[in-house]
Design a protein around this motif. Sequence first.
Motif, PDB file in Angstrom:
ATOM      1  N   GLY A  14      84.639  68.077  80.477  1.00 16.55           N
ATOM      2  CA  GLY A  14      84.069  67.965  79.422  1.00 16.55           C
ATOM      3  C   GLY A  14      83.465  69.395  78.001  1.00 16.55           C
ATOM      4  O   GLY A  14      83.621  68.868  77.400  1.00 16.55           O
ATOM      5  N   GLU A  47      88.642  70.109  73.047  1.00 18.26           N
ATOM      6  CA  GLU A  47      89.661  69.019  72.765  1.00 18.26           C
ATOM      7  C   GLU A  47      91.053  68.707  73.392  1.00 18.26           C
ATOM      8  O   GLU A  47      91.064  67.757  74.210  1.00 18.26           O
ATOM      9  CB  GLU A  47      89.365  68.517  71.957  1.00 18.26           C
ATOM     10  CG  GLU A  47      89.947  67.328  71.545  1.00 18.26           C
ATOM     11  CD  GLU A  47      87.927  66.407  71.663  1.00 18.26           C
ATOM     12  OE1 GLU A  47      88.424  64.638  71.850  1.00 18.26           O
ATOM     13  OE2 GLU A  47      87.059  66.005  71.392  1.00 18.26           O
ATOM     14  N   LYS A  48      91.813  69.387  73.149  1.00 13.81           N
ATOM     15  CA  LYS A  48      92.837  69.366  73.457  1.00 13.81           C
ATOM     16  C   LYS A  48      93.256  69.493  74.881  1.00 13.81           C
ATOM     17  O   LYS A  48      94.446  69.054  75.304  1.00 13.81           O
ATOM     18  CB  LYS A  48      93.906  70.276  72.045  1.00 13.81           C
ATOM     19  CG  LYS A  48      93.647  71.968  73.279  1.00 13.81           C
ATOM     20  CD  LYS A  48      94.500  72.927  72.126  1.00 13.81           C
ATOM     21  CE  LYS A  48      93.989  74.074  72.515  1.00 13.81           C
ATOM     22  NZ  LYS A  48      95.641  74.483  73.376  1.00 13.81           N
ATOM     23  N   ARG A  81      90.975  68.046  77.277  1.00 12.70           N
ATOM     24  CA  ARG A  81      90.897  67.480  78.361  1.00 12.70           C
ATOM     25  C   ARG A  81      91.510  66.831  79.574  1.00 12.70           C
ATOM     26  O   ARG A  81      91.107  66.407  80.591  1.00 12.70           O
ATOM     27  CB  ARG A  81      89.454  66.853  78.118  1.00 12.70           C
ATOM     28  CG  ARG A  81      88.698  68.170  76.666  1.00 12.70           C
ATOM     29  CD  ARG A  81      87.482  67.193  76.223  1.00 12.70           C
ATOM     30  NE  ARG A  81      86.061  68.163  75.732  1.00 12.70           N
ATOM     31  CZ  ARG A  81      85.963  67.541  74.714  1.00 12.70           C
ATOM     32  NH1 ARG A  81      85.968  66.776  74.860  1.00 12.70           N
ATOM     33  NH2 ARG A  81      84.994  69.321  74.670  1.00 12.70           N
ATOM     34  N   LYS A  82      91.994  65.737  79.344  1.00 14.07           N
ATOM     35  CA  LYS A  82      92.710  65.246  79.452  1.00 14.07           C
ATOM     36  C   LYS A  82      93.823  65.373  80.635  1.00 14.07           C
ATOM     37  O   LYS A  82      93.557  64.642  81.758  1.00 14.07           O
ATOM     38  CB  LYS A  82      93.840  63.490  78.058  1.00 14.07           C
ATOM     39  CG  LYS A  82      93.187  62.711  77.351  1.00 14.07           C
ATOM     40  CD  LYS A  82      93.609  62.215  76.720  1.00 14.07           C
ATOM     41  CE  LYS A  82      92.907  61.054  75.788  1.00 14.07           C
ATOM     42  NZ  LYS A  82      94.028  60.434  74.749  1.00 14.07           N
TER      43      LYS A  82
END
Length: 139
Positions: free
Chosen positions: A26, A30-31, A33-34
């Motif tokens: 976390g 954001e880009k 994270r997965k």
Amino acid sequence: MNFYKSCADILQRLSDKKGSIKSLVGSLPEKDRKRAAALVIETLKYQPLLLSVIEASGILRDEKKLLRDRNLVLVLVHDLLLSKGGIQMGDGPVKQAVLKHKTRLNAEFVKEKVKHGVSRTEDLAKSSEMGANQHVEDN
């Protein structure tokens, strides 16, 4: 390169018990994270196997100057051996150091598959988990 260093840092923090996968991933942009979560989880899944492949290949011994971080090597070797696209980073000295040992790493990986008596890589994760559990029960 920053992505792989971030994942290596997450692995180090997990081994130091300084957070959970969810909280550590976390903290990344954001880009990423997965992708980072998937890479960290898959690397942890195959960690015992990958560590034995790395040790047997001698990559850490031969590339002392460039490959000082064991977790970075672990993540890069995971992508080299287990992901479809290979190592997804720009061409640089660290990537070249790992790719220089690609043949040896692949050979040691195949030896591990034969040793565990599996033909598919997915079965290897189950086999290495059973071996780790058996070791804990024996002790």
